[in-house]
Write a protein that holds these residues in place. Structure first.
Motif, PDB file in Angstrom:
ATOM      1  N   THR A   2     -15.090 -57.289 -50.885  1.00 21.43           N
ATOM      2  CA  THR A   2     -13.918 -57.537 -51.725  1.00 21.43           C
ATOM      3  C   THR A   2     -13.885 -56.585 -52.917  1.00 21.43           C
ATOM      4  O   THR A   2     -12.825 -56.041 -53.265  1.00 21.43           O
ATOM      5  CB  THR A   2     -13.916 -59.001 -52.218  1.00 21.43           C
ATOM      6  OG1 THR A   2     -13.900 -59.875 -51.088  1.00 21.43           O
ATOM      7  CG2 THR A   2     -12.706 -59.274 -53.091  1.00 21.43           C
ATOM      8  N   ILE A   3     -15.042 -56.369 -53.528  1.00 22.56           N
ATOM      9  CA  ILE A   3     -15.116 -55.460 -54.680  1.00 22.56           C
ATOM     10  C   ILE A   3     -14.748 -54.027 -54.283  1.00 22.56           C
ATOM     11  O   ILE A   3     -14.124 -53.290 -55.056  1.00 22.56           O
ATOM     12  CB  ILE A   3     -16.530 -55.511 -55.303  1.00 22.56           C
ATOM     13  CG1 ILE A   3     -16.761 -56.884 -55.963  1.00 22.56           C
ATOM     14  CG2 ILE A   3     -16.720 -54.396 -56.320  1.00 22.56           C
ATOM     15  CD1 ILE A   3     -18.188 -57.119 -56.404  1.00 22.56           C
ATOM     16  N   LEU A   4     -15.124 -53.634 -53.063  1.00 23.98           N
ATOM     17  CA  LEU A   4     -14.876 -52.262 -52.597  1.00 23.98           C
ATOM     18  C   LEU A   4     -13.474 -52.053 -52.021  1.00 23.98           C
ATOM     19  O   LEU A   4     -13.106 -50.926 -51.688  1.00 23.98           O
ATOM     20  CB  LEU A   4     -15.912 -51.884 -51.530  1.00 23.98           C
ATOM     21  CG  LEU A   4     -17.370 -51.781 -52.007  1.00 23.98           C
ATOM     22  CD1 LEU A   4     -18.292 -51.505 -50.827  1.00 23.98           C
ATOM     23  CD2 LEU A   4     -17.516 -50.695 -53.066  1.00 23.98           C
ATOM     24  N   LEU A   5     -12.704 -53.132 -51.917  1.00 25.76           N
ATOM     25  CA  LEU A   5     -11.374 -53.041 -51.301  1.00 25.76           C
ATOM     26  C   LEU A   5     -10.479 -52.001 -51.965  1.00 25.76           C
ATOM     27  O   LEU A   5      -9.875 -51.152 -51.288  1.00 25.76           O
ATOM     28  CB  LEU A   5     -10.670 -54.403 -51.350  1.00 25.76           C
ATOM     29  CG  LEU A   5     -10.788 -55.328 -50.145  1.00 25.76           C
ATOM     30  CD1 LEU A   5     -10.039 -56.608 -50.412  1.00 25.76           C
ATOM     31  CD2 LEU A   5     -10.285 -54.663 -48.874  1.00 25.76           C
ATOM     32  N   GLU A   6     -10.378 -52.077 -53.292  1.00 20.29           N
ATOM     33  CA  GLU A   6      -9.460 -51.193 -54.007  1.00 20.29           C
ATOM     34  C   GLU A   6      -9.817 -49.725 -53.794  1.00 20.29           C
ATOM     35  O   GLU A   6      -8.946 -48.874 -53.548  1.00 20.29           O
ATOM     36  CB  GLU A   6      -9.461 -51.541 -55.497  1.00 20.29           C
ATOM     37  CG  GLU A   6      -8.829 -52.895 -55.778  1.00 20.29           C
ATOM     38  CD  GLU A   6      -8.844 -53.260 -57.247  1.00 20.29           C
ATOM     39  OE1 GLU A   6      -7.771 -53.544 -57.802  1.00 20.29           O
ATOM     40  OE2 GLU A   6      -9.927 -53.252 -57.851  1.00 20.29           O
ATOM     41  N   GLN A   7     -11.090 -49.441 -53.867  1.00 19.62           N
ATOM     42  CA  GLN A   7     -11.557 -48.069 -53.668  1.00 19.62           C
ATOM     43  C   GLN A   7     -11.187 -47.563 -52.277  1.00 19.62           C
ATOM     44  O   GLN A   7     -10.723 -46.423 -52.109  1.00 19.62           O
ATOM     45  CB  GLN A   7     -13.076 -48.027 -53.850  1.00 19.62           C
ATOM     46  CG  GLN A   7     -13.712 -46.674 -53.601  1.00 19.62           C
ATOM     47  CD  GLN A   7     -15.233 -46.749 -53.695  1.00 19.62           C
ATOM     48  OE1 GLN A   7     -15.781 -47.504 -54.481  1.00 19.62           O
ATOM     49  NE2 GLN A   7     -15.911 -45.976 -52.867  1.00 19.62           N
ATOM     50  N   LYS A   8     -11.372 -48.409 -51.265  1.00 16.13           N
ATOM     51  CA  LYS A   8     -11.058 -48.005 -49.895  1.00 16.13           C
ATOM     52  C   LYS A   8      -9.553 -47.823 -49.697  1.00 16.13           C
ATOM     53  O   LYS A   8      -9.112 -46.906 -48.991  1.00 16.13           O
ATOM     54  CB  LYS A   8     -11.605 -49.046 -48.911  1.00 16.13           C
ATOM     55  CG  LYS A   8     -13.122 -49.006 -48.769  1.00 16.13           C
ATOM     56  CD  LYS A   8     -13.605 -49.989 -47.730  1.00 16.13           C
ATOM     57  CE  LYS A   8     -15.115 -49.890 -47.542  1.00 16.13           C
ATOM     58  NZ  LYS A   8     -15.526 -48.608 -46.946  1.00 16.13           N
ATOM     59  N   PHE A   9      -8.735 -48.685 -50.306  1.00 14.89           N
ATOM     60  CA  PHE A   9      -7.285 -48.569 -50.170  1.00 14.89           C
ATOM     61  C   PHE A   9      -6.782 -47.281 -50.826  1.00 14.89           C
ATOM     62  O   PHE A   9      -5.935 -46.581 -50.271  1.00 14.89           O
ATOM     63  CB  PHE A   9      -6.594 -49.796 -50.769  1.00 14.89           C
ATOM     64  CG  PHE A   9      -6.318 -50.887 -49.775  1.00 14.89           C
ATOM     65  CD1 PHE A   9      -5.031 -51.174 -49.374  1.00 14.89           C
ATOM     66  CD2 PHE A   9      -7.360 -51.636 -49.230  1.00 14.89           C
ATOM     67  CE1 PHE A   9      -4.771 -52.175 -48.463  1.00 14.89           C
ATOM     68  CE2 PHE A   9      -7.121 -52.643 -48.313  1.00 14.89           C
ATOM     69  CZ  PHE A   9      -5.824 -52.919 -47.922  1.00 14.89           C
ATOM     70  N   ILE A  10      -7.285 -46.979 -52.017  1.00 17.28           N
ATOM     71  CA  ILE A  10      -6.864 -45.754 -52.707  1.00 17.28           C
ATOM     72  C   ILE A  10      -7.263 -44.526 -51.892  1.00 17.28           C
ATOM     73  O   ILE A  10      -6.468 -43.576 -51.738  1.00 17.28           O
ATOM     74  CB  ILE A  10      -7.469 -45.699 -54.122  1.00 17.28           C
ATOM     75  CG1 ILE A  10      -6.826 -46.777 -55.011  1.00 17.28           C
ATOM     76  CG2 ILE A  10      -7.258 -44.317 -54.746  1.00 17.28           C
ATOM     77  CD1 ILE A  10      -7.466 -46.916 -56.378  1.00 17.28           C
TER      78      ILE A  10
END
Length: 411
Positions: free
Chosen positions: A81-89
């Protein structure tokens, strides 16, 4: 006006063929000739690399590989969940780096898209629209899953606030939802907060008499038995302890039969309860394909909705729309904070009792054993669905912001 739209979701789908509140809305944008780019992730356990699916000339889906966030342990889910934003960007830059978006649409859950939305908003100078389907972390506090004001709560509450702040428009599920949001988030003064309810594409119904007989034969019940259906999530938000009480009560009545279809954290608890108590008038199914599930919706006499009485936030379950679509009266047992009761009363298509009131819900079941009364409520619900919850209405609510001069989209 044609828009270039980016839609962010955690739902895993490869096309727009299946009908739900998100795919139906996306299809409406495609129908109106907008260009739609969708990010629909695929969890690591599926062992598939990120790839792009071209649906048609106006629509594409990026299947973005992410970590496991469902059916896994708390630690792995937290890291993923924490890494979601990084992966989406990273996915946006790699696959949509040469595109300029006019509008970003996203929903809750999750509340962890704020950095993604902020990034694309700054990059493309676009507008942002949040479809608020879940108020987290307060819902977890209500159910005693996390502690109010604790470390976990404060972390996600910060994420929630950031998501609201970066949203130009916030579409809520109901009036009570909007009022709650405004009351508990004073910083939303610069946002447009409006009711944009769950909605679906409404299609004509086929004759289902033979299918209904097939389902009743499968369940070994006669036409005289009143068939109750609960379909959807089987987790803590539904307050399963009350569902178990209802199962025991229904077991006493020859004229009722109960079908439960769904999945969730409490599924095994229900399964064990049915076995341990030798229950014969309730049948439990795990996940069923859409068409199979709809056969049960068509055959049912009553559709049930449950929400735990501890909720302080107003929820409107999307499962409601399926019952209305198939002209089924709705029997709801919920907390007192949701305005679902008001919606049922206004539309005249269902009965409500407080979650936990076993005698109240049984009395309402008896009221709905009257076939003419059920048919009347079912027709009312179908008409109310067309009037309030057609996907064309949700589409128009969003698009009105791009036809009145209050946007910055290049015409």
């Amino acid at each position: 006006m044609k828009l270039n739209i980016l839609f962010l979701t955690l739902l895993d789908f490869n096309n727009l063929e299946e009908s739900n509140i998100y795919t139906d809305l996306l299809k409406e944008f495609v129908k109106n000739k907008h260009n739609i780019s969708i990010i629909s992730p695929s969890e690591k356990r599926k062992q598939k690399k990120s790839h792009l699916i071209r649906i048609n000339e106006n629509c594409e889906i990026l299947k973005l590989r992410i970590g496991n966030i469902t059916k896994t342990n708390f630690f792995e889910k937290g890291i993923s969940t924490i890494l979601l934003e990084q992966k989406f960007i990273k996915g946006i830059n790699e696959y949509f780096g040469d595109q300029k978006f006019d509008l970003v649409i996203y929903s809750t859950p999750p509340v962890t898209f704020a950095s993604v939305v902020k990034y694309i908003k700054k990059r493309d100078k676009c507008k942002t629209y949040l479809l608020l389907k879940d108020i987290f972390p307060q819902n977890a506090v209500d159910l005693s899953i996390i502690r109010s004001k604790g470390i976990v709560y404060n972390f996600f509450r910060s994420k929630e606030k950031n998501l609201y702040r970066v949203s130009d428009y916030i579409g809520t599920m109901s009036k009570a939802n909007s009022l709650y949001l405004e009351k508990h988030n004073s910083f939303t003064n610069n946002q447009v907060i409006e009711v944009n309810p769950n909605s679906i594409k409404i299609e004509s119904l086929n004759d289902t008499e033979n299918e209904n007989k097939k389902i009743r034969n499968q369940l070994r019940i006669t036409d005289e038995v009143t068939l109750l259906l609960y379909g959807g999530n089987l987790g803590k938000p539904q307050g399963i302890y009350f569902l178990l009480d209802l199962i025991l009560e229904i077991e006493k009545h020859e004229e009722f039969f109960f079908v439960i279809i769904g999945s969730g954290t409490e599924f095994s608890k229900i399964e064990n309860f049915l076995r341990d108590n030798n229950i014969t008038k309730t049948k439990l199914y795990s996940y069923l394909p859409k068409k199979q599930y709809e056969m049960f919706e068509k055959a049912a006499d009553i559709g049930l909705i449950f929400l735990d009485k501890r909720f302080t936030i107003p929820n409107i379950p999307s499962r409601l729309l399926g019952y209305m679509k198939f002209k089924k009266p709705v029997l709801a047992a919920t907390d007192g904070n949701t305005d679902l009761k008001d919606i049922l009363d206004e539309g005249g298509f269902g009965l409500w009792s407080e979650h936990g009131d076993i005698q109240g819900i049984i009395q309402n079941v008896y009221k709905l054993t009257n076939k003419r009364y059920r048919e009347k409520l079912g027709i009312n619900g179908y008409n109310y669905l067309k009037e309030k919850f057609d996907v064309e209405i949700s589409y128009s609510i969003i698009m009105k912001h791009f036809s009145r001069g209050d946007d910055n989209v290049q015409r």
